[in-house]
Design a protein around this motif. Structure first.
Motif, PDB file in Angstrom:
ATOM      1  N   LEU A  45      34.425 -33.985   0.425  1.00 58.86           N
ATOM      2  CA  LEU A  45      33.814 -33.238  -0.659  1.00 58.86           C
ATOM      3  C   LEU A  45      33.097 -31.999  -0.136  1.00 58.86           C
ATOM      4  N   ALA A  46      32.358 -32.154   0.964  1.00 58.34           N
ATOM      5  CA  ALA A  46      31.660 -30.997   1.537  1.00 58.34           C
ATOM      6  C   ALA A  46      32.666 -29.927   1.977  1.00 58.34           C
ATOM      7  N   TRP A  47      33.770 -30.336   2.581  1.00 60.06           N
ATOM      8  CA  TRP A  47      34.788 -29.363   3.007  1.00 60.06           C
ATOM      9  C   TRP A  47      35.408 -28.664   1.808  1.00 60.06           C
ATOM     10  N   ALA A  48      35.704 -29.419   0.732  1.00 58.65           N
ATOM     11  CA  ALA A  48      36.316 -28.818  -0.448  1.00 58.65           C
ATOM     12  C   ALA A  48      35.372 -27.830  -1.115  1.00 58.65           C
ATOM     13  N   LEU A  49      34.105 -28.154  -1.233  1.00 57.33           N
ATOM     14  CA  LEU A  49      33.133 -27.238  -1.827  1.00 57.33           C
ATOM     15  C   LEU A  49      32.993 -25.962  -0.997  1.00 57.33           C
ATOM     16  N   GLY A 269      18.028 -26.787   2.697  1.00 56.24           N
ATOM     17  CA  GLY A 269      18.079 -25.522   1.954  1.00 56.24           C
ATOM     18  C   GLY A 269      17.559 -24.361   2.764  1.00 56.24           C
ATOM     19  N   PHE A 270      16.373 -24.541   3.382  1.00 51.89           N
ATOM     20  CA  PHE A 270      15.821 -23.454   4.192  1.00 51.89           C
ATOM     21  C   PHE A 270      16.703 -23.151   5.403  1.00 51.89           C
ATOM     22  N   ARG A 271      17.247 -24.168   6.020  1.00 53.37           N
ATOM     23  CA  ARG A 271      18.065 -23.942   7.211  1.00 53.37           C
ATOM     24  C   ARG A 271      19.397 -23.296   6.849  1.00 53.37           C
ATOM     25  N   LEU A 272      19.897 -23.574   5.640  1.00 52.81           N
ATOM     26  CA  LEU A 272      21.084 -22.852   5.176  1.00 52.81           C
ATOM     27  C   LEU A 272      20.770 -21.374   4.946  1.00 52.81           C
ATOM     28  N   MET A 273      19.581 -21.144   4.373  1.00 54.30           N
ATOM     29  CA  MET A 273      19.184 -19.756   4.108  1.00 54.30           C
ATOM     30  C   MET A 273      18.984 -18.974   5.403  1.00 54.30           C
ATOM     31  N   TRP A 274      18.451 -19.665   6.421  1.00 51.74           N
ATOM     32  CA  TRP A 274      18.215 -18.998   7.706  1.00 51.74           C
ATOM     33  C   TRP A 274      19.472 -18.952   8.570  1.00 51.74           C
ATOM     34  N   GLY A 275      20.515 -19.658   8.147  1.00 48.29           N
ATOM     35  CA  GLY A 275      21.743 -19.670   8.919  1.00 48.29           C
ATOM     36  C   GLY A 275      21.714 -20.591  10.107  1.00 48.29           C
ATOM     37  N   ASP A 276      20.794 -21.567  10.100  1.00 44.90           N
ATOM     38  CA  ASP A 276      20.696 -22.504  11.231  1.00 44.90           C
ATOM     39  C   ASP A 276      21.698 -23.652  11.132  1.00 44.90           C
ATOM     40  N   VAL A 277      22.322 -23.820   9.977  1.00 41.60           N
ATOM     41  CA  VAL A 277      23.265 -24.921   9.808  1.00 41.60           C
ATOM     42  C   VAL A 277      24.417 -24.451   8.932  1.00 41.60           C
ATOM     43  N   ALA A 278      25.598 -24.895   9.212  1.00 44.57           N
ATOM     44  CA  ALA A 278      26.765 -24.531   8.422  1.00 44.57           C
ATOM     45  C   ALA A 278      26.706 -25.193   7.055  1.00 44.57           C
ATOM     46  N   PHE A 279      27.318 -24.527   6.064  1.00 41.29           N
ATOM     47  CA  PHE A 279      27.294 -25.052   4.708  1.00 41.29           C
ATOM     48  C   PHE A 279      27.931 -26.441   4.649  1.00 41.29           C
ATOM     49  N   THR A 280      29.046 -26.587   5.332  1.00 41.61           N
ATOM     50  CA  THR A 280      29.754 -27.880   5.291  1.00 41.61           C
ATOM     51  C   THR A 280      28.869 -28.992   5.833  1.00 41.61           C
ATOM     52  N   HIS A 281      28.186 -28.720   6.955  1.00 49.63           N
ATOM     53  CA  HIS A 281      27.319 -29.746   7.544  1.00 49.63           C
ATOM     54  C   HIS A 281      26.110 -30.033   6.657  1.00 49.63           C
ATOM     55  N   GLY A 282      25.519 -28.978   6.123  1.00 46.67           N
ATOM     56  CA  GLY A 282      24.356 -29.167   5.265  1.00 46.67           C
ATOM     57  C   GLY A 282      24.697 -29.950   4.010  1.00 46.67           C
ATOM     58  N   LEU A 287      24.714 -34.978   0.731  1.00 47.45           N
ATOM     59  CA  LEU A 287      25.450 -36.013   0.019  1.00 47.45           C
ATOM     60  C   LEU A 287      25.144 -37.399   0.568  1.00 47.45           C
ATOM     61  N   LEU A 288      24.870 -37.498   1.870  1.00 41.19           N
ATOM     62  CA  LEU A 288      24.614 -38.797   2.489  1.00 41.19           C
ATOM     63  C   LEU A 288      23.173 -39.264   2.337  1.00 41.19           C
TER      64      LEU A 288
END
Length: 584
Positions: A45-49, A269-282, A287-288
């Protein structure tokens, strides 16, 4: 003391897992497999999104992932259903095994012990108490294992994707079981109080039901209703107390789970905004996160199943492991000799039996019951006559002395095989709900119709059958409702004839009958005694005149024994009893 009782109950519950371990492990394994599939689903699901939202992929590109997601969902549902089935099978097997052992414990203790117990208490323990074990093994134990195993699987999947979120989940997870433990003591005490109140309510209701005629005749029905209402209200309050604790526990667990999930979501959310984590991983970790806390929350919702099981297990453990003094153990050793097929010779040597500490039913009894002879035992109420019969049936073990059958100790025989050599005729025979044929055939289930007819003629039951429109198929109500006392006693006599056992034990079989019925029954008994060793407790002393031996008892002791002629010539206790009866 309460802690000791809880410890014993928990140990006993653990012991019952041995026979259903395979089913429990299968349920746990399927739960773990379902969690692994869930992690794969979250990854798809994360990969598809990510592909559709950030990489402008079309539906056709993500169709394989969607198909895989749906397929995994179906497999997970199948795993969940099968795991639930395995859990319920474990619960069913434990309940069936424990109920069988409880009934065996009742049988081993014998009718004398059962007569001193509260029927309502025994019914509540056997029905409600044993049934309370099913949810514990069917749902609580698999969920307890899931609460440990499934979060570990989620952590293993989440840490490589985002170690910060994984660390937050790892740190906050112990808060949930911590508060479960803190609230557990309060919940268990409330559950114990509820169980005790239920037992008392059951006792009161059963007593009221049995004594309904007495209550109505004395105009005490209204007072009894008030008492039952008060007990019911007490049970309601205790139930609501348990529910309040359960709801409070669920609220606390839900609060900490939601706070932990919110912390993970904010960090992601903050780490996605800062680019510290990939969207798929976040997205995968988000989800988990709810699934990480779900097993712990579900375990908290099932704590009531554990509390009910622990409350019931304390009584069941005591019932199945504690043997009252003077009773044979529930598990008897292998028999050393075969039970006799011929009329046995029975000897009692200095036998003492205590039905309660310091209260002797028999005290120093020495008797010789010759093979094929008839012994009539007389004496006042409470003199030990019924205790003697209970001892001969093997339901009690003497606290001192020995009971020998053909030279062998009675406890050397298999209990069930020994009972098969006994025909028993009590004061009030118990007739069960069912047909007349079923009630007579109870003595020998494989008996054919010809054997039934012979037994009926010998017992005088054929005259009763002629007056019943449905004959052998006549349905009987509880306790033989539909038959008179004399007719019920003839049914019991027919059982004894059908049994055709070498040892005949009679406990005042004519005491509650009128003169005519008593005379007819006594005539049938005179025929039944031939060729058997007979021990008859009698209150009508006419039966003693034709006996080979008369035994007079008082305060658990034999004060006279001999032939009727000898005792009459001695003008002792038997002579005085006979004079008193004739004078009355």
């Amino acid at each position: 003391m309460k802690a000791d009782v809880a410890s014993v109950a928990n140990d006993w519950l653990t012991q019952q897992q041995g026979g259903v371990r395979r089913w429990l492990l299968s349920a746990m394994g399927l739960g773990a497999a379902g969690t692994v599939l869930l992690c794969v689903q979250a990854g798809l699901l994360a990969w598809a999104l990510n592909a559709m939202l950030l990489q402008n992929a079309n539906v056709r590109d993500v169709l394989p992932a969607a198909a895989g997601f749906v397929l995994l969902a179906l497999v997970r549902a199948a795993c969940a259903v099968q795991a639930r089935r395995f859990g319920f099978e474990a619960g069913r097997r434990v309940v069936a095994d424990v109920r069988k052992r409880v009934l065996e414990a009742f049988r081993a203790r014998g009718p004398a012990w059962l007569a001193r117990q509260s029927s309502a208490d025994l019914i509540t323990r056997t029905v409600d108490g044993v049934d309370a074990l099913a949810p514990y093994y069917a749902r609580y134990l698999p969920q307890k294992a899931a609460a440990v195993l499934l979060p570990l699987i989620v952590l293993v999947a989440a840490f490589p994707a985002d170690w910060v979120a994984g660390l937050v989940m790892l740190v906050t997870a112990p808060l949930v079981p911590l508060f479960m433990v803190l609230l557990g003591g309060v919940a268990e005490r409330a559950s114990q109080r509820r169980w005790v109140t239920l037992l008392r309510l059951g006792n009161q209701f059963f007593d009221s039901l049995q004594g309904l005629v007495t209550l109505r005749l004395f105009g005490a029905g209204a007072r009894r209703r008030v008492l039952l209402a008060e007990r019911s209200e007490a049970y309601r309050r205790e139930t609501m107390s348990v529910l309040r604790v359960a709801f409070l526990s669920s609220l606390v667990l839900e609060f900490f789970a939601m706070v932990s999930i919110a912390v993970v979501a904010v960090l992601v959310g903050f780490r996605l905004m800062w680019g510290d984590v990939a969207f798929t991983h976040g997205m995968f970790v988000l989800l988990l996160a709810p699934e990480f806390f779900l097993p712990l929350r579900a375990l908290g919702a099932l704590r009531h199943a554990r509390m009910d099981a622990v409350s019931a297990a304390g009584d069941l453990a005591a019932l199945l492991t504690r043997v009252p003094p003077g009773h044979a153990p529930v598990s008897t050793p292998s028999p050393a000799v075969d039970a006799p097929m011929h009329p046995p010779c029975i000897e009692l040597e200095d036998v003492r039996f205590e039905y309660a500490p310091g209260r002797a039913g028999l005290d120093g009894v020495t008797l010789h019951l010759a093979a094929g002879s008839t012994t009539v035992v007389v004496g006042a109420s409470g003199s030990g006559k019924s205790s003697l019969l209970q001892l001969l049936m093997g339901f009690h073990a003497p606290s001192r002395g020995t009971v020998r059958v053909d030279g062998h100790a009675l406890d050397a025989f298999d209990a069930q095989a020994w009972c098969a050599r006994i025909a028993w005729l009590p004061q009030r025979p118990h007739l069960f709900v069912g047909t007349l044929r079923d009630n007579v055939r109870l003595a020998r289930p494989d008996a054919d119709d010809m054997a039934l007819e012979r037994a009926a003629r010998a017992a005088g039951l054929d005259a009763v059958l002629r007056d019943l429109p449905q004959g052998w198929a006549t349905p009987l109500g509880e306790h033989g409702y539909g038959l008179s006392g004399g007719q019920a006693q003839r049914v019991a006599l027919a059982r004894a004839w059908l049994r055709d056992a070498p040892l005949l034990l009679l406990d005042e079989p004519t005491q509650h009958l009128d003169e005519a019925s008593a005379h007819a029954v006594q005539q049938a008994i005179a025929e039944l005694r031939r060729g058997r060793t007979v021990v008859q407790v009698a209150h009508r002393l006419d039966a003693a005149r034709t006996a080979d031996q008369v035994v007079v008892m008082a305060a658990g002791r034999v004060i006279e024994a001999g032939t009727p002629a000898q005792l009459l010539a001695d003008r002792g206790a038997f002579f005085r009893l006979l004079q008193n009866e004739e004078a009355a």
